[in-house]
Motif scaffolding. Sequence first.
Motif, PDB file in Angstrom:
ATOM      1  N   LYS A 316       0.844  -1.190   0.000  1.00 24.90           N
ATOM      2  CA  LYS A 316       0.000   0.000   0.000  1.00 24.90           C
ATOM      3  C   LYS A 316       0.883   1.245   0.000  1.00 24.90           C
ATOM      4  O   LYS A 316       1.978   1.238   0.561  1.00 24.90           O
ATOM      5  N   TYR A 317       0.356   2.339  -0.618  1.00 28.46           N
ATOM      6  CA  TYR A 317       1.145   3.560  -0.797  1.00 28.46           C
ATOM      7  C   TYR A 317       0.616   4.702   0.067  1.00 28.46           C
ATOM      8  O   TYR A 317      -0.597   4.808   0.308  1.00 28.46           O
ATOM      9  N   ILE A 318       1.552   5.570   0.505  1.00 29.67           N
ATOM     10  CA  ILE A 318       1.230   6.784   1.253  1.00 29.67           C
ATOM     11  C   ILE A 318       2.060   7.927   0.669  1.00 29.67           C
ATOM     12  O   ILE A 318       3.290   7.805   0.548  1.00 29.67           O
ATOM     13  N   GLU A 319       1.399   8.998   0.303  1.00 28.86           N
ATOM     14  CA  GLU A 319       2.111  10.172  -0.202  1.00 28.86           C
ATOM     15  C   GLU A 319       2.364  11.148   0.949  1.00 28.86           C
ATOM     16  O   GLU A 319       1.444  11.494   1.690  1.00 28.86           O
ATOM     17  N   VAL A 320       3.617  11.601   1.057  1.00 30.74           N
ATOM     18  CA  VAL A 320       3.991  12.606   2.061  1.00 30.74           C
ATOM     19  C   VAL A 320       4.338  13.880   1.307  1.00 30.74           C
ATOM     20  O   VAL A 320       5.271  13.901   0.493  1.00 30.74           O
ATOM     21  N   SER A 321       3.578  14.947   1.572  1.00 38.19           N
ATOM     22  CA  SER A 321       3.709  16.183   0.795  1.00 38.19           C
ATOM     23  C   SER A 321       3.632  17.393   1.706  1.00 38.19           C
ATOM     24  O   SER A 321       2.988  17.349   2.771  1.00 38.19           O
ATOM     25  N   GLY A 322       4.272  18.480   1.268  1.00 45.40           N
ATOM     26  CA  GLY A 322       4.161  19.747   1.985  1.00 45.40           C
ATOM     27  C   GLY A 322       3.037  20.608   1.473  1.00 45.40           C
ATOM     28  O   GLY A 322       2.685  21.625   2.095  1.00 45.40           O
ATOM     29  N   ARG A 323       2.439  20.241   0.340  1.00 49.02           N
ATOM     30  CA  ARG A 323       1.332  21.020  -0.215  1.00 49.02           C
ATOM     31  C   ARG A 323       0.124  20.970   0.714  1.00 49.02           C
ATOM     32  O   ARG A 323      -0.021  20.028   1.495  1.00 49.02           O
ATOM     33  N   PRO A 324      -0.778  21.949   0.637  1.00 53.38           N
ATOM     34  CA  PRO A 324      -1.963  21.921   1.501  1.00 53.38           C
ATOM     35  C   PRO A 324      -2.829  20.693   1.234  1.00 53.38           C
ATOM     36  O   PRO A 324      -2.815  20.128   0.125  1.00 53.38           O
ATOM     37  N   GLY A 325      -3.577  20.344   2.230  1.00 53.50           N
ATOM     38  CA  GLY A 325      -4.550  19.281   2.045  1.00 53.50           C
ATOM     39  C   GLY A 325      -5.777  19.797   1.316  1.00 53.50           C
ATOM     40  O   GLY A 325      -5.983  21.009   1.181  1.00 53.50           O
ATOM     41  N   PRO A 326      -6.638  18.916   0.810  1.00 51.01           N
ATOM     42  CA  PRO A 326      -7.848  19.369   0.107  1.00 51.01           C
ATOM     43  C   PRO A 326      -8.798  20.110   1.046  1.00 51.01           C
ATOM     44  O   PRO A 326      -8.869  19.823   2.241  1.00 51.01           O
ATOM     45  N   ALA A 327      -9.501  21.105   0.498  1.00 52.89           N
ATOM     46  CA  ALA A 327     -10.440  21.891   1.298  1.00 52.89           C
ATOM     47  C   ALA A 327     -11.599  21.023   1.768  1.00 52.89           C
ATOM     48  O   ALA A 327     -12.109  20.179   1.024  1.00 52.89           O
ATOM     49  N   ASP A 328     -12.018  21.258   3.001  1.00 53.10           N
ATOM     50  CA  ASP A 328     -13.153  20.555   3.605  1.00 53.10           C
ATOM     51  C   ASP A 328     -14.209  21.597   3.975  1.00 53.10           C
ATOM     52  O   ASP A 328     -13.995  22.432   4.841  1.00 53.10           O
ATOM     53  N   PHE A 329     -15.357  21.568   3.282  1.00 52.91           N
ATOM     54  CA  PHE A 329     -16.401  22.589   3.461  1.00 52.91           C
ATOM     55  C   PHE A 329     -17.187  22.314   4.741  1.00 52.91           C
ATOM     56  O   PHE A 329     -17.584  21.185   5.017  1.00 52.91           O
ATOM     57  N   ILE A 330     -17.436  23.377   5.510  1.00 53.25           N
ATOM     58  CA  ILE A 330     -18.172  23.237   6.772  1.00 53.25           C
ATOM     59  C   ILE A 330     -19.399  24.144   6.818  1.00 53.25           C
ATOM     60  O   ILE A 330     -20.149  24.108   7.796  1.00 53.25           O
ATOM     61  N   SER A 331     -19.656  24.973   5.808  1.00 51.37           N
ATOM     62  CA  SER A 331     -20.830  25.850   5.811  1.00 51.37           C
ATOM     63  C   SER A 331     -22.067  25.041   5.464  1.00 51.37           C
ATOM     64  O   SER A 331     -22.007  24.078   4.683  1.00 51.37           O
ATOM     65  N   PRO A 332     -23.237  25.420   6.023  1.00 51.56           N
ATOM     66  CA  PRO A 332     -24.476  24.690   5.712  1.00 51.56           C
ATOM     67  C   PRO A 332     -24.859  24.873   4.256  1.00 51.56           C
ATOM     68  O   PRO A 332     -24.504  25.868   3.618  1.00 51.56           O
ATOM     69  N   ALA A 333     -25.591  23.913   3.723  1.00 55.74           N
ATOM     70  CA  ALA A 333     -25.936  23.949   2.301  1.00 55.74           C
ATOM     71  C   ALA A 333     -26.940  25.056   1.981  1.00 55.74           C
ATOM     72  O   ALA A 333     -26.919  25.625   0.888  1.00 55.74           O
ATOM     73  N   LEU A 334     -27.823  25.409   2.915  1.00 60.98           N
ATOM     74  CA  LEU A 334     -28.878  26.386   2.659  1.00 60.98           C
ATOM     75  C   LEU A 334     -28.440  27.773   3.110  1.00 60.98           C
ATOM     76  O   LEU A 334     -28.073  27.981   4.265  1.00 60.98           O
ATOM     77  N   SER A 335     -28.478  28.716   2.189  1.00 57.81           N
ATOM     78  CA  SER A 335     -28.076  30.088   2.516  1.00 57.81           C
ATOM     79  C   SER A 335     -29.154  30.775   3.329  1.00 57.81           C
ATOM     80  O   SER A 335     -30.349  30.462   3.219  1.00 57.81           O
ATOM     81  N   GLY A 336     -28.750  31.776   4.126  1.00 54.82           N
ATOM     82  CA  GLY A 336     -29.721  32.569   4.864  1.00 54.82           C
ATOM     83  C   GLY A 336     -30.210  33.778   4.082  1.00 54.82           C
ATOM     84  O   GLY A 336     -30.998  34.568   4.607  1.00 54.82           O
ATOM     85  N   PHE A 337     -29.779  33.916   2.821  1.00 58.00           N
ATOM     86  CA  PHE A 337     -30.108  35.097   2.026  1.00 58.00           C
ATOM     87  C   PHE A 337     -30.583  34.697   0.643  1.00 58.00           C
ATOM     88  O   PHE A 337     -30.410  33.559   0.199  1.00 58.00           O
ATOM     89  N   LEU A 338     -31.194  35.699  -0.028  1.00 59.81           N
ATOM     90  CA  LEU A 338     -31.683  35.467  -1.387  1.00 59.81           C
ATOM     91  C   LEU A 338     -30.562  35.497  -2.418  1.00 59.81           C
ATOM     92  O   LEU A 338     -30.592  34.739  -3.388  1.00 59.81           O
ATOM     93  N   ASP A 339     -29.569  36.409  -2.240  1.00 57.65           N
ATOM     94  CA  ASP A 339     -28.643  36.692  -3.332  1.00 57.65           C
ATOM     95  C   ASP A 339     -27.178  36.515  -2.971  1.00 57.65           C
ATOM     96  O   ASP A 339     -26.298  36.875  -3.758  1.00 57.65           O
ATOM     97  N   HIS A 340     -26.847  35.979  -1.791  1.00 54.44           N
ATOM     98  CA  HIS A 340     -25.449  35.704  -1.505  1.00 54.44           C
ATOM     99  C   HIS A 340     -25.324  34.529  -0.534  1.00 54.44           C
ATOM    100  O   HIS A 340     -26.299  34.134   0.117  1.00 54.44           O
ATOM    101  N   TYR A 341     -24.102  34.014  -0.475  1.00 57.35           N
ATOM    102  CA  TYR A 341     -23.846  32.788   0.308  1.00 57.35           C
ATOM    103  C   TYR A 341     -22.445  32.858   0.888  1.00 57.35           C
ATOM    104  O   TYR A 341     -21.474  33.216   0.202  1.00 57.35           O
ATOM    105  N   ASN A 342     -22.352  32.540   2.176  1.00 57.92           N
ATOM    106  CA  ASN A 342     -21.058  32.546   2.859  1.00 57.92           C
ATOM    107  C   ASN A 342     -20.453  31.145   2.784  1.00 57.92           C
ATOM    108  O   ASN A 342     -20.865  30.240   3.516  1.00 57.92           O
TER     109      ASN A 342
END
Length: 475
Positions: A316-342
């Motif tokens: 089995k293989y393991i990559e060791v890298s200094g590059r950032p890890g993949p982004a992990d989204f934590i914001s809820p799927a439903l926005s609280g606004f009509l025209d923008h999203y955090n």
Amino acid sequence: MAFVEIQKSNPKRPYWSLVLFYFLAYNISCIDGSFHMPESDTPTTAPKFLSRGHLYKVIVGETIELPCKVQNLGSFVLLWRKGSSVLTAGHLKITRDQRFKIVGDYNLQINGVKTQDAGDYICQLGDQENRDQVHTVEILVPPTLRALPHNGQVTARKGSTVTLECKASGNPVPTIYWFKKDVFSGPTHLSDSSTLILENVDRHHAGTYQCSADNGVKERVSMDIQLTILSPPEITVEKSWVHAAEGYDIELVCIVHGDVNSEMLWYQNSFLLDPTDRRSMYPRDDRYSLIIRNFQPTDFGNYSCVADNALGRTKKYIEVSGRPGPADFISPALSGFLDHYNLTWTVESIPPLDEIKLLYRRLLMNETYQHPGKWHEYHIKPTPIRTDSSHYIMSYVIRNLEHNAVYEAIVQAKNKYGWNEISDIHQFYTRNHDLLLDIDMEYKMGISNSNTLSPTSITAILPILIFICIVIVGI
């Protein structure tokens, strides 16, 4: 009265048995060398059975009493027999078996019953009508088990078919149940037959199997069979991608399943690794660790763990890298606004982040199809917040969105070692006008109906409170 024993093996037994029967039944007496019937008055009322024939079930080893009650017995003699064998005549015991005896008036008691005691027992009146009362005795035997093989150990190769077998005996015939025992979830029921067939076995089949037998007589009995599967080692890695930076310590972990006695070797870019002052290998049960201290630029690369046993080799293989890890989204799927999203996410990176690339697009959807729109791309100079020594959290407000619409976004991050892998797609939704109107109406009605927070008003205000929380998070 002298004890008279009937020889069971005597070929003249029927004749002498008949003589004995009449002697006992009619009290024949011998005077001056001739036989005379005793002088007695003929009973005016014929004998009659008060008890009735019955089926008796008794567990082996216990005691049973068979009733025989007769009215107006007079001078007649009651015989107990099983088949053609006479057991007792009146209160006189004929059988040699000490377990049989007469109790009460003429009840037959059998102590410590055995399986061979099953059958019909006849209480017979010694009159010319030869009347009988029949009791049937069934012997109940608790279940017993024996496993095949007898030592309860089965070993098989991966991919083969395994047959586990248990033999049960008892009366009634026992039912066999198969379970697989598990320390965490408890036993799992598998089958209700004497054999359990496992096809194309692998390491997941290994473990303890239990066969149980039950026939309703006393307690259920069980036996365990241990199944061992022989196979090439199977490996899983704790993390297939490990973030590192100069001067830090890292740990790579490989877990070997099945054969924990496998030999483990570690490689970096196909070169075999040996322990050094900065590099250590630690085995612990099925877990194998490679620890690198004071990480250096030459330590970056692809690592592999290789497990060997007599049946094969696995890697089995393991990559060791200094590059950032993949982004992990934590914001809820439903926005609280009509025209923008955090949009909010976390990124694993020890060095500071230099740049963020964000792409989003709208999905045109109906009941039959969905069509993605054009990607909008933003390059962001990050102002992230550290959550710990190796993780950042950041957010970006995407504006000028359509209401009641579906969007999707991806994020990529860069540090001094380069760009990370593009994140998974994150899907989110903007609000609808109608939903906002409904919330506003419920809020106004709740305020006008009461100036106090009654249960009804709390129910009416609850949606707007939830909305306010979502808006605060969205901002």
